[in-house]
Scaffold this active site. Structure first.
Site, PDB file in Angstrom:
ATOM      1  N   SER A  18      24.060  56.737  81.804  1.00 23.31           N
ATOM      2  CA  SER A  18      25.185  55.817  81.785  1.00 23.31           C
ATOM      3  C   SER A  18      25.014  54.757  82.864  1.00 23.31           C
ATOM      4  CB  SER A  18      26.491  56.589  82.006  1.00 23.31           C
ATOM      5  OG  SER A  18      26.657  57.593  81.023  1.00 23.31           O
ATOM      6  N   GLY A  22      21.754  55.457  88.013  1.00 24.31           N
ATOM      7  CA  GLY A  22      20.560  55.303  88.833  1.00 24.31           C
ATOM      8  C   GLY A  22      19.261  55.373  88.060  1.00 24.31           C
ATOM      9  N   ASP A  86      12.143  52.859  78.933  1.00 18.40           N
ATOM     10  CA  ASP A  86      13.423  52.686  79.627  1.00 18.40           C
ATOM     11  C   ASP A  86      14.407  52.090  78.624  1.00 18.40           C
ATOM     12  OD1 ASP A  86      15.442  52.349  81.457  1.00 18.40           O
ATOM     13  OD2 ASP A  86      14.615  50.497  82.291  1.00 18.40           O
ATOM     14  N   GLY A  89      21.866  52.477  77.683  1.00 20.03           N
ATOM     15  CA  GLY A  89      22.754  53.608  77.443  1.00 20.03           C
ATOM     16  C   GLY A  89      24.001  53.286  76.661  1.00 20.03           C
ATOM     17  N   HIS A  90      24.360  51.996  76.551  1.00 23.58           N
ATOM     18  CA  HIS A  90      25.604  51.635  75.884  1.00 23.58           C
ATOM     19  C   HIS A  90      25.549  51.929  74.390  1.00 23.58           C
ATOM     20  CE1 HIS A  90      26.869  49.961  79.588  1.00 23.58           C
ATOM     21  NE2 HIS A  90      27.811  49.180  79.088  1.00 23.58           N
ATOM     22  N   LYS A 142      21.834  61.358  92.754  1.00 24.27           N
ATOM     23  CA  LYS A 142      22.795  61.048  93.819  1.00 24.27           C
ATOM     24  C   LYS A 142      23.345  62.313  94.476  1.00 24.27           C
ATOM     25  CE  LYS A 142      24.141  56.698  91.602  1.00 24.27           C
ATOM     26  NZ  LYS A 142      25.247  55.786  91.233  1.00 24.27           N
ATOM     27  N   SER A 446      38.745  36.844  40.631  1.00 27.29           N
ATOM     28  CA  SER A 446      39.911  37.211  39.835  1.00 27.29           C
ATOM     29  C   SER A 446      40.606  35.943  39.362  1.00 27.29           C
ATOM     30  CB  SER A 446      40.869  38.056  40.686  1.00 27.29           C
ATOM     31  OG  SER A 446      42.032  38.366  39.964  1.00 27.29           O
ATOM     32  N   SER A 518      32.594  42.161  40.276  1.00 22.17           N
ATOM     33  CA  SER A 518      31.281  42.572  40.821  1.00 22.17           C
ATOM     34  C   SER A 518      30.854  41.623  41.943  1.00 22.17           C
ATOM     35  CB  SER A 518      30.220  42.644  39.721  1.00 22.17           C
ATOM     36  OG  SER A 518      30.242  41.526  38.858  1.00 22.17           O
TER      37      SER A 518
END
Length: 618
Positions: A18, A22, A86, A89-90, A142, A446, A518
């Site tokens: 996330s 880090g 690499d 993460g999003h 961390k 239509s 269609s």
């Protein structure tokens, strides 16, 4: 098994985490401490305590403080070579993460020790599991910010194992570390004497990963090479699994014909053996029918599955949603086939692992689906071989890659079904009716006048003694399609059923008139493909401007839609994709119904539909 027995071994791994876990700092530390970064590059990037800058090379990433693309980094130690993917993460970059994971042997999933396991942690782990990665390093980073406490590490590791238990990840190795200070990245450090496991690099150098080398032989034919002067015929491609020796038996799929390897040819001369990853040209001892996309396998060693239906996890990549029943092109190895998602079983909520009912998949969503191909194809389960068990879906109109899939198992639903050929066929049914079978596909908004024109055409055909039937959008929804709504997914299924009904009617020798909005080009293209092969088919665009359709508004539908009482109405809040090259273009504001009916009849006469097609059998 691939083991760390020299720098020739290659380990590909993915890093994911996330925001602010880090990840970039960890990769920077790994590269710097492994002496994988030249000194001038370190100084140029101002690496005084900011290791992340080494990795976040894109300006947009630096501005936002996040990784938004897949970056590949390379380094080598005395024991192994490494390729790092690499990945972002999003959630909106799920496709990027899947790209990086598709070739990885191992995943390093970061968790911030001050925040613990988060929703994105599970999502990253779910994608890793789907993409076939079986080795996971849980990098609890961390640790310096939680006082290097063992209980903090143990609690996070236990939470992660419990949360990801349904994913059945075979091997999870938890390592406490501080990427900023370097503890347990390259060396163990001194701050966590209670930890008795390896540092990250030691683990990466020694971990065992399953290699396709140990699997059964697979060879995908990418090109058939011929030389008439030397009578040479070879099959160029890449070994995707196992190995093969000259002289060994092979089976070519999907035909099932067997032969023996005569030569393994390369630019540098013939080989005695070809192994995983090698690009070679194989020649066979027998002349059998082989073409691009065929798969060679060892006949008695776990041969591939052969089926025209299978179940797969599907990652959707395109902004246009995936709709069951819509035809796509599937690239399965070098082969290209037509495929449809016959049923979306569920959508996977990759934040918590639950299954949700869904009718379609949006961009970056993952589902489990049944897919049907236009012919049987050879494949393996994705867990057994990523190359022969993975595929991509391609939009047939734009040629854009819209989805990626991982095959789980074949479906045998159609294995015992055979088409029964009766003595009386559509040729004989047409002969007794005095005309050729045909399908006239009227499309438009239509209120455009489709049903009015179709009614006029059918009335005139009846007067001429021809046999007809009209399928009208509203009429069909009273019975055959009464269970369908007006979402994009329901509209696709609506047309799929009508196509099959029209095929049966045309097979009975009728001239079938289809009056449907269609709205999607893809479904009309499918109608032409399915119906135009056996019968005369004409796409007729009843072109009436939207403001004129609203003025007419014969059913009051536009008024309801404008008032917000009718959702998904074509032309307003649901798109209409006008035909680009219709067989007949009727501009209703420029002519009357009688003239339009005449144009349709002239088209039928021009193409010989109204002529007696075949002599009757005695």
């Amino acid at each position: 098994m691939l083991r760390a027995n020299g720098a020739g071994d290659v380990l590909r791994f993915i890093t994911c985490g996330s925001v602010d876990d880090g990840k970039s700092t960890l990769i920077g530390r790994l590269l710097v401490d492994a002496d994988a970064v030249p000194d001038d590059h370190l100084h140029a990037n101002g690496m005084d305590g900011n290791l992340a800058q080494l990795v976040d090379g894109l300006q947009a990433e630096r501005a936002q403080g996040i990784t938004i693309d897949v970056g590949y980094r390379y380094f080598t130690t005395a024991r192994r070579r490494f390729v790092i993917a690499d990945t972002p993460g999003h959630e909106q970059y799920t496709r990027n993460m899947a790209t990086g994971a598709s070739t990885a042997d191992l995943a390093v999933i970061l968790v911030d020790a001050t925040k613990g396991v988060r929703r994105q942690t599970y999502r990253h782990s779910a994608i890793v599991a789907l993409m076939g990665i079986r080795q996971v390093v849980l990098a609890i980073n961390k640790m310096d910010l939680v006082g290097w406490r063992q209980e903090a590490f143990a609690a996070i590791a236990a939470t992660y194992r419990a949360l990801t238990a349904p994913l059945a990840l075979p091997t999870v190795t938890a390592i406490p570390m501080s990427a900023r200070l370097g503890d347990n990245v390259i060396d163990l450090g001194t701050h966590m004497p209670w930890y008795d496991g390896p540092a990250l690099l030691e683990h990466l150098e020694s971990v065992d990963v399953v290699s396709p080398q140990s699997g059964p032989f697979r060879f995908a034919v990418q090109w058939v090479t011929r030389d008439e002067t030397t009578n040479f015929r070879g099959y160029a491609g890449t070994v995707l699994g196992g190995s093969i020796d000259a002289g060994e038996e092979i089976v070519a799929l999907p035909s099932g014909r067997q032969s023996r390897i005569a030569r393994i040819a390369t630019r540098d001369g013939d080989l005695a053996r070809a192994s995983i990853g090698q690009a070679v040209t194989l020649t066979l001892a027998d002349e059998i029918d082989v073409s691009r996309g065929d798969l060679f396998a060892a006949p008695n060693d776990r041969p591939p599955q052969l089926a025209d239906q299978f179940a797969a996890h599907l990652l959707w990549l395109d902004e246009t949603p995936m709709l069951p029943g819509r035809p796509y092109l599937m690239r399965l190895g070098p082969a290209t086939v037509t495929a449809t998602v016959s049923e979306l079983k569920h959508q996977l909520d990759i934040d918590d692992g639950t299954h949700k009912a869904a009718k379609q998949l949006a961009a970056n969503e993952i589902g489990f689906a049944n897919l049907a191909l236009d012919r049987p194809m050879p494949f393996d389960g994705y867990d057994a071989n990523r190359d022969t068990g993975g595929f991509v879906l391609i939009d047939r109109l734009t040629n854009a890659t819209v989805g990626a899939g991982m095959i789980r198992f074949p479906l045998r639903r159609a294995a015992n079904l055979r088409w029964h050929d009766f003595t009386v066929d559509h040729a004989q049914r047409s002969a007794i009716k005095g005309h050729r079978p045909a399908v006239l596909w009227f499309t438009g908004l239509s209120g455009a006048g489709k049903s009015t024109i179709a009614d006029g055409v059918e009335k005139r055909l009846l007067e001429l003694g021809h046999h007809t039937y009209t399928l009208d959008g509203d009429n069909v929804r009273h019975g055959l399609n009464r269970d369908l709504g007006f979402t994009a997914a329901d509209r696709v299924e609506n047309i799929r059923r009508v196509i099959e009904t029209a095929h049966l009617m045309a097979d009975a020798g009728l001239i079938v008139l289809i009056s449907f909005i269609s709205p999607f080009r893809a479904e009309r293209a499918r109608a032409r493909e399915r119906l135009g092969t056996d019968f005369f088919f004409a796409e007729i665009f009843v072109d009436t401007p939207l403001d004129e359709c609203e003025r007419r508004d014969p059913k009051g539908l536009y008024r309801k839609a404008r008032a917000g009482n009718l959702q998904n109405f074509t032309g307003l809040d649901s798109p209409y994709e006008a035909p680009e090259h219709p067989d007949l273009h009727l501009r209703t504001t420029e002519s009357d119904v009688e003239a339009e009916v005449k144009l349709v009849l002239d088209t039928l006469r021009t193409h010989g539909v109204l002529e007696r097609p075949y002599p009757l059998r005695a």
